[in-house]
Design an enzyme around this catalytic site. Structure first.
Site: not given
Ligand code: URA
Length: 246
Positions: A116
């Site tokens: 993310d």
């Molecule tokens: N899980 C998430 O919620 N976000 C990420 O960036 C990676 C794994």
């Protein structure tokens, strides 16, 4: 391989542009075992690519038939080529890595899985389609370790539920953490072997807490190299690649 083809394979532009760089005296070459760089102005001159070091317009560039990279992803960058609200991680890479020709429709290296925008840490990139496939295949169940900072203190019950499995909204089958270790009042290290969308955030929400900070510290046996500051990338060393393939 001819020097113009070597440069093309590394992403320095079309064959014509690459031939031009050579003819203008902007490319020096150091073959394995040689003492120093030698400027070469013949674009068709053949070189052995094994351990070949190029110097293109003043910058060293080690030849790599395939690219395997590690990036310490900073917060505020999207893993997409076409980001919607933040800069792309691809802007952190030099142009040749974004331009390397390969057999797939997309030129350049690709991130292996996505983090993310606000997640930091270990991200792998490659232009080797088979490697990308192997690393991201759900069958491989490659463990990934996330250091999670939560909004509320973590309870023993929450840790137990993450290990036992929680149901996420899009799938009736529960997802389990392969490991979950409490490392502080509001901190856990969570190991996952799947890569569902926002999986850590959704799992933590499902047990009644909330992710405030997320950092990926490890994939398989490879830890985020301590020498990489956020935003920095480097080529994976052969032994690091073996750790991932082992
Ligand atoms: N899980 C998430 O919620 N976000 C990420 O960036 C990676 C794994």
């Amino acid at each position: 391989m001819q020097l113009q083809d070597i440069l093309y394979s590394q992403g320095f532009g079309t064959r014509r542009i690459c031939a031009g760089l050579v003819q203008q005296g902007r490319v020096a070459v150091r073959e394995a075992g040689a003492a120093g760089d030698v400027v070469c102005t013949d674009a068709t001159q053949e070189f052995d690519t094994r351990d070949l070091m190029l110097n293109v317009q003043g910058a060293d560039w080690p030849y790599h038939a395939k690219a395997y990279l590690v990036l310490n992803k900073p917060a505020g960058f999207e893993c997409s080529q076409k980001p919607s609200a933040h800069p792309s991680i691809y802007t952190l890479l030099p142009a040749p890595l974004r331009q390397r020709p390969n057999k797939s429709a997309m030129a350049g290296v690709q991130a292996i899985g996505r983090l993310d925008q606000d997640t930091t840490g270990l991200l792998l990139l490659s232009d080797d389609g088979q490697f990308i496939h192997r690393m991201s295949s759900p069958k491989k169940r490659m463990p990934k370790v996330y250091q999670v900072t939560t909004k509320h203190p973590v309870t023993t019950q929450q840790v137990e539920r993450l290990l036992a499995g929680v149901v996420l909204d899009d799938d009736p089958k529960p997802v389990k953490a392969a490991d979950c270790v409490q490392t502080g009042e509001c901190r856990i290290d969570l190991t996952l072997t799947e890569g569902k969308y926002h999986q850590v955030k959704r799992m933590v929400a499902a047990v009644g807490n909330r992710v405030e900070g997320l950092h990926r510290s490890q994939i398989g046996a490879l830890e985020l190299p301590a020498d990489l500051v956020p935003g920095q990338w480097r080529w994976l060393a052969a032994h690091e690649l073996r750790l991932l393939q082992g």
